[in-house]
Write a protein that holds these residues in place. Structure first.
Motif, PDB file in Angstrom:
ATOM      1  N   TYR A  92      -7.885  -1.323   3.916  1.00  0.00           N
ATOM      2  CA  TYR A  92      -7.609  -0.595   4.779  1.00  0.00           C
ATOM      3  C   TYR A  92      -6.089  -0.182   4.443  1.00  0.00           C
ATOM      4  N   ASP A  93      -5.743   1.148   4.586  1.00  0.00           N
ATOM      5  CA  ASP A  93      -4.184   1.441   4.384  1.00  0.00           C
ATOM      6  C   ASP A  93      -3.459   0.918   5.736  1.00  0.00           C
ATOM      7  N   ILE A  94      -2.137   0.521   5.449  1.00  0.00           N
ATOM      8  CA  ILE A  94      -1.399  -0.168   6.581  1.00  0.00           C
ATOM      9  C   ILE A  94      -0.276   1.148   6.676  1.00  0.00           C
ATOM     10  N   SER A  95      -0.070   1.470   7.913  1.00  0.00           N
ATOM     11  CA  SER A  95       1.215   2.400   8.307  1.00  0.00           C
ATOM     12  C   SER A  95       2.345   1.755   8.245  1.00  0.00           C
ATOM     13  N   ARG A  96       2.652   0.606   8.997  1.00  0.00           N
ATOM     14  CA  ARG A  96       3.889  -0.267   8.864  1.00  0.00           C
ATOM     15  C   ARG A  96       3.475  -1.601   9.565  1.00  0.00           C
ATOM     16  N   ILE A  97       4.396  -2.579   9.119  1.00  0.00           N
ATOM     17  CA  ILE A  97       4.437  -3.951   9.737  1.00  0.00           C
ATOM     18  C   ILE A  97       5.244  -3.928  10.724  1.00  0.00           C
ATOM     19  N   MET A  98       4.855  -4.354  11.876  1.00  0.00           N
ATOM     20  CA  MET A  98       5.641  -4.513  13.095  1.00  0.00           C
ATOM     21  C   MET A  98       6.231  -5.683  13.297  1.00  0.00           C
ATOM     22  N   ASP A  99       5.538  -7.140  13.076  1.00  0.00           N
ATOM     23  CA  ASP A  99       6.506  -8.431  13.488  1.00  0.00           C
ATOM     24  C   ASP A  99       5.553  -9.216  12.544  1.00  0.00           C
ATOM     25  N   SER A 100       6.259 -10.347  12.737  1.00  0.00           N
ATOM     26  CA  SER A 100       5.640 -11.550  11.803  1.00  0.00           C
ATOM     27  C   SER A 100       5.988 -12.799  12.736  1.00  0.00           C
ATOM     28  N   ARG A 101       5.076 -13.878  12.462  1.00  0.00           N
ATOM     29  CA  ARG A 101       4.989 -15.029  13.166  1.00  0.00           C
ATOM     30  C   ARG A 101       4.458 -16.181  12.138  1.00  0.00           C
ATOM     31  N   LEU A 110       1.988  -8.472  11.983  1.00  0.00           N
ATOM     32  CA  LEU A 110       1.244  -7.547  13.152  1.00  0.00           C
ATOM     33  C   LEU A 110       1.304  -6.213  12.316  1.00  0.00           C
ATOM     34  N   VAL A 111       0.394  -5.545  12.072  1.00  0.00           N
ATOM     35  CA  VAL A 111       0.428  -4.407  11.194  1.00  0.00           C
ATOM     36  C   VAL A 111      -0.367  -3.274  12.059  1.00  0.00           C
ATOM     37  N   ASP A 112       0.128  -2.150  11.724  1.00  0.00           N
ATOM     38  CA  ASP A 112      -0.445  -0.713  12.382  1.00  0.00           C
ATOM     39  C   ASP A 112      -1.163  -0.022  11.231  1.00  0.00           C
ATOM     40  N   TRP A 113      -2.443   0.068  11.667  1.00  0.00           N
ATOM     41  CA  TRP A 113      -3.176   0.327  10.752  1.00  0.00           C
ATOM     42  C   TRP A 113      -3.328   2.012  10.751  1.00  0.00           C
ATOM     43  N   GLU A 114      -3.242   2.636   9.471  1.00  0.00           N
ATOM     44  CA  GLU A 114      -3.153   3.747   9.145  1.00  0.00           C
ATOM     45  C   GLU A 114      -4.359   4.806   9.770  1.00  0.00           C
ATOM     46  N   GLY A 115      -4.066   5.625  10.725  1.00  0.00           N
ATOM     47  CA  GLY A 115      -5.287   6.510  11.315  1.00  0.00           C
ATOM     48  C   GLY A 115      -6.021   5.896  12.603  1.00  0.00           C
TER      49      GLY A 115
END
Length: 561
Positions: A92-101, A110-115
């Motif tokens: 799946y395509d990732i729109s952006r990476i939000m955070d890390s842990r 933490l990723v925001d999925w495209e669409g």
């Protein structure tokens, strides 16, 4: 996955409740906008008219009513994009990476999925992200903060706020900043958890609250005409997943009112006990009251009472007044953190009534015949004892031509022997009477004779008539002594005492010297006659033997004192 990390990633019930409340407010706002938009469209698009002969509408069956999922105003959502086949597997395509842990020995992102919507955001391990360039770019823009071996997340994704202190009636500016933000919304809410601003959208109808600045990294609002009810904890929320918040406390300072001084009686009598009380209200925190006597601080008794959110402060000062307090200014000063320019203060001046006190001052130390003399009656009292009364020897002044009275002054234009006597000055007011006396003795005018050029050959016999004439004016002979003049025998007594002291000192020194001399010359002495006296038949032979220094001669001893 440990419990600490699980708690950090799972929202609490309080956070979920706050999110639901905010979302409900957003939905109410959007529903109002949707209703307004629908009304505007209806006004522009006229509805078709119903024919008069048309049959009336039949009641529809409940089973036939179905919800409308889409319309022109609410078009259907686009379906999410299908996965792609890369390297034999679906991705799946990732729109952006939000955070890390950190999880275990690795990282999760933490990723925001495209669409896909916000509800589909999820944490994935690092190995699941195939685009390494996206990872490097994420770590370059968001450095990871390590604390005690654990990664706390992205430093720029935490809102930063500061506590604010403002005076009642002033303006409070609340600022929330984010160092790095990916277009995530910021929100300010008041202590009652009411949303004030969501981004640049105002949510609470309060004309005192205005927007100052709204960007992706900052949200600043201002509250004017601040009251004590505005004090509390304000929350800035950053709508990431999970929602991050920061709290700023707004402190409102209550300005104290101008103080008032009670308990002062005018006029006060000398010896009275009075209590001055200073009161100020409306301070928050409690103000400090200080007493000053003129410019010198004095200590009072302080009392603080709470009245709602403000405080009433009292300070008492107990006094026993005397004549020195007449005209003294007592000041009550209020010190408070809200009074930045000048402190509030109140001042009262004491007025003390007291009986007069009188003393007489004179212009000459040794008054002589023909001189000008001024006596002044200095009286101090409240009310002022004016005028004063002058008398001589218990009666009125005899010669008013030469004795001039002007107010408190008695002036002698030309002194003579008839002015000798006791002068009395008396002053009075309604509290009492006071008087003072001055004994005047007029000396003869000084007479000087030129010194003789040559000493007289024979002693001059004193003239008895001249002596009688001088004795008539001499106070030591006539008995009219000047009470202010010094005695003439003081010097003779001092001289005699000094001579006696010297004689006693010399006598003691002689006794000490003689004693030391006798002590040094005390001892044993051997005479010439004693040497060899036992072996000689007569005294002459003994003397001859003594002069010959016979070794066997026995020593004879002789003592004396």
């Amino acid at each position: 996955m440990d419990s600490a990390d699980s708690a950090a990633s799972t929202p609490t019930l309080a956070t979920l409740a706050a999110m639901l409340e905010r979302h409900e407010q957003m939905f109410v706002h959007l529903r109002g906008e949707l209703a307004a938009l629908t009304q505007a469209v209806a006004q522009r698009t006229p509805l078709p008219a119903i024919p008069p002969a048309a049959a009336p509408l039949q009641e529809a069956s409940a089973s036939a009513v179905k919800p409308v999922l889409s319309s022109r105003l609410c078009p259907p959502a686009r379906p999410p994009p299908p996965p792609r086949l890369v390297g034999g597997q679906l991705v799946y395509d990732i729109s952006r990476i939000m955070d890390s842990r950190r999880r275990g020995r690795g990282f999760q992102y933490l990723v925001d999925w495209e669409g896909y919507g916000l509800e589909e955001r999820s944490w994935v391990p690092r190995a699941a992200i195939l685009d390494r360039n996206m990872l490097r770019d994420f770590h370059r823009r968001h450095p990871v903060m390590a604390s005690k071996g654990k990664v706390r997340g992205i430093s720029g994704q935490y809102p930063l706020v500061q506590n604010v202190t403002v005076t009642e009636g002033g303006i409070a500016n609340l600022t929330c900043r984010v160092e790095f933000n990916d277009n995530t919304s910021l929100q300010w809410s008041n202590p009652a958890q009411q949303t004030l601003f969501f981004g640049d959208k105002k949510a609470l109808r309060d004309n005192r609250i205005e927007l100052v600045r709204a960007t992706s990294s900052e949200l600043t609002i201002s509250i004017s005409d601040v009251t004590l009810s505005d004090e509390g904890m304000y929350t800035c929320s950053l709508f990431t997943m999970p929602v991050r918040t920061a709290k700023a406390y707004l402190t409102v300072l209550g300005v104290p009112e101008k103080p008032e001084i009670d308990g002062l009686t005018k006029p006060a009598m000398e010896g009275d006990h009075i209590t001055l009380t200073c009161i100020t209200q409306g301070s928050k925190p409690a103000a400090d009251l200080r007493w000053f006597r003129n410019e010198k601080e004095v200590k009072g008794a302080k009392e603080v009472n709470a009245s709602g959110k403000t405080f009433t402060v009292r300070s008492s000062l107990q006094l026993q007044v005397d004549r020195n307090d007449d005209g003294v200014a007592y000041t009550c000063r209020v010190d408070h953190v809200a009074l930045t320019q000048a402190p509030q203060q109140a001042t009262e001046v004491l007025e003390v009534h007291y009986a007069p006190r009188v003393e007489i001052t004179h212009s000459l130390e040794v008054p002589q015949e023909g001189q000008y003399l001024k006596l002044e009656c200095v009286s101090k009292g409240n009310p002022s004892p004016d005028p004063v009364m002058w008398t001589k020897d218990g009666s009125e002044l005899p010669d008013l031509d030469r004795m001039i009275v002007e107010g408190r002054e008695l002036t002698f234009t030309s002194l003579n022997k008839t002015d000798n006597g006791t002068y009395r000055c008396e002053a009075s007011n309604h509290l009492g009477t006071s008087s003072a006396q001055y004994v005047l003795y007029v000396y003869d005018a000084p007479t000087t004779l030129p010194p003789p050029t040559t000493p007289p050959l024979h002693p001059i016999t004193p003239d008895p008539t001249a002596l009688l004439g001088s004795h008539a004016s001499d106070p030591t002979v006539t008995g009219n002594r000047d009470p202010n003049a010094l005695g003439q025998h003081g010097t003779d007594h001092a001289l005699i005492g000094g001579v006696v002291a010297v004689v006693v000192f010399v006598t003691l020194c002689l006794i000490i010297v003689l004693g030391r001399y006798l002590a040094r010359h005390k001892g044993t002495y051997l005479t010439n006659e004693a040497k060899g006296a036992d072996d000689a038949p007569d005294a002459d032979t003994a003397i001859i033997n003594a002069e010959g220094n016979h070794a066997h001669a026995e020593e004879k001893k002789e003592y004396f004192i």
